[in-house]
Scaffold this active site. Sequence first.
Site, short mmCIF file in Angstrom:
data_model
loop_
_atom_site.label_atom_id
_atom_site.label_comp_id
_atom_site.label_asym_id
_atom_site.label_seq_id
_atom_site.Cartn_x
_atom_site.Cartn_y
_atom_site.Cartn_z
N ASN A 193 1.53 34.08 -1.56
CA ASN A 193 2.38 33.80 -2.73
C ASN A 193 2.56 35.10 -3.52
O ASN A 193 1.65 35.55 -4.20
CB ASN A 193 1.73 32.73 -3.60
N TRP A 194 3.74 35.69 -3.41
CA TRP A 194 4.01 36.95 -4.11
C TRP A 194 4.23 36.78 -5.61
O TRP A 194 4.26 37.75 -6.35
CB TRP A 194 5.23 37.63 -3.49
N LYS A 195 4.44 35.54 -6.04
CA LYS A 195 4.76 35.28 -7.45
C LYS A 195 5.97 36.13 -7.84
O LYS A 195 6.87 36.33 -7.02
CB LYS A 195 3.54 35.51 -8.33
N HIS A 209 2.77 24.72 -8.59
CA HIS A 209 1.75 25.72 -8.88
C HIS A 209 1.33 25.60 -10.34
O HIS A 209 2.13 25.26 -11.22
CB HIS A 209 2.29 27.12 -8.59
N GLU A 250 0.85 27.68 -12.59
CA GLU A 250 1.62 28.50 -13.52
C GLU A 250 2.90 27.80 -13.93
O GLU A 250 3.34 27.92 -15.08
CB GLU A 250 1.92 29.86 -12.88
N GLU A 289 -6.14 24.67 -5.70
CA GLU A 289 -6.31 25.93 -6.42
C GLU A 289 -6.92 25.64 -7.79
O GLU A 289 -6.19 25.31 -8.73
CB GLU A 289 -4.96 26.63 -6.61
N GLY A 330 -6.66 34.37 -9.85
CA GLY A 330 -6.50 35.71 -10.40
C GLY A 330 -7.65 36.20 -11.26
O GLY A 330 -7.56 37.23 -11.91
N SER A 371 -8.41 33.52 -5.97
CA SER A 371 -9.14 34.78 -5.78
C SER A 371 -9.55 35.00 -4.34
O SER A 371 -10.64 35.48 -4.04
CB SER A 371 -10.37 34.83 -6.71
N GLY A 374 -2.91 34.87 -3.27
CA GLY A 374 -2.08 35.44 -4.31
C GLY A 374 -1.98 36.95 -4.19
O GLY A 374 -1.27 37.49 -3.36
N GLY A 375 -2.70 37.66 -5.06
CA GLY A 375 -2.60 39.11 -5.15
C GLY A 375 -2.82 39.84 -3.84
O GLY A 375 -2.15 40.84 -3.55
#
Length: 266
Positions: free
Chosen positions: A10-12, A93, A95, A164, A170, A209, A230-231
């Site tokens: 997931n590049w967001k 998600h 967010e 999640e 994150g 994470s 994610g990251g």
Amino acid sequence: MTAAKLVVGNWKMNGSLVRVRAFADVVARDWPGCESVLCVPHPLLPAAQMAFGATPLRWGAQDCSAEDDGAFTGEVSARMIGELGARYVIIGHSERRLAHAETDGQIASKAQRALAAGLTPIVCVGENAEERDGEQTAMVLRRQLVQLVRALGRDLACVVIAYEPVWAIGTGAAAEPGLIERTHGFIADMLVFHAGPSASAVRILYGGSVNPRNAGVFLSCSRVAGLLVGGASLAPTDFMQICKAAAQCSDNAASVDGNTPIGQAS
């Protein structure tokens, strides 16, 4: 019967044309054979289609509208996403639940639209730190999933669920394997309880994470069918390392021990 692990990046709101091309170069050189998807921002979907179309890496979006078409400025329909070769879409998600006040009902409607367009919805669920500390995880997960189950019926088997925990996204504070096993077991049991035996086909991913150092630990947990990253998905070398861990991981995981449930499935 075993199933391949699924790794979803997931590049967001990150990425660029250059980064998409860089990923394609790495995939072409060093593909581990893992079933994997990269979910990019909507403007990068055409680039993903061009870059990944000849590779085993699939691509998807990070959200879709609950509507098919019409006067919904700024929205992107599931049909439009599918026309760009995408086969997956992340829905619900945390967010978006928080920043856009998305409801469980809206998320269920989006999943219906995605399925109708031939996409596989990756529906995110999870509790925040306050809910975790208040021992409300089971209640929260049940609330987040029950409308989805009712809306989809037998089509639920075509959905991917991503657990999640909000407090782990994150933050570097990933969930402990024991907690992941119990929670995934609860989700799996609840889906079967409400939707019947066909729901046992639903794949449940872990996200929060995830990085190349801990991916193997998470993948070895019972009932973890893959990872939502994610990251670490922004760096092609890191993402490929996680995919390699998934490719190497045995699918013969033991069932969750029911002696320490987080809640009842009903």
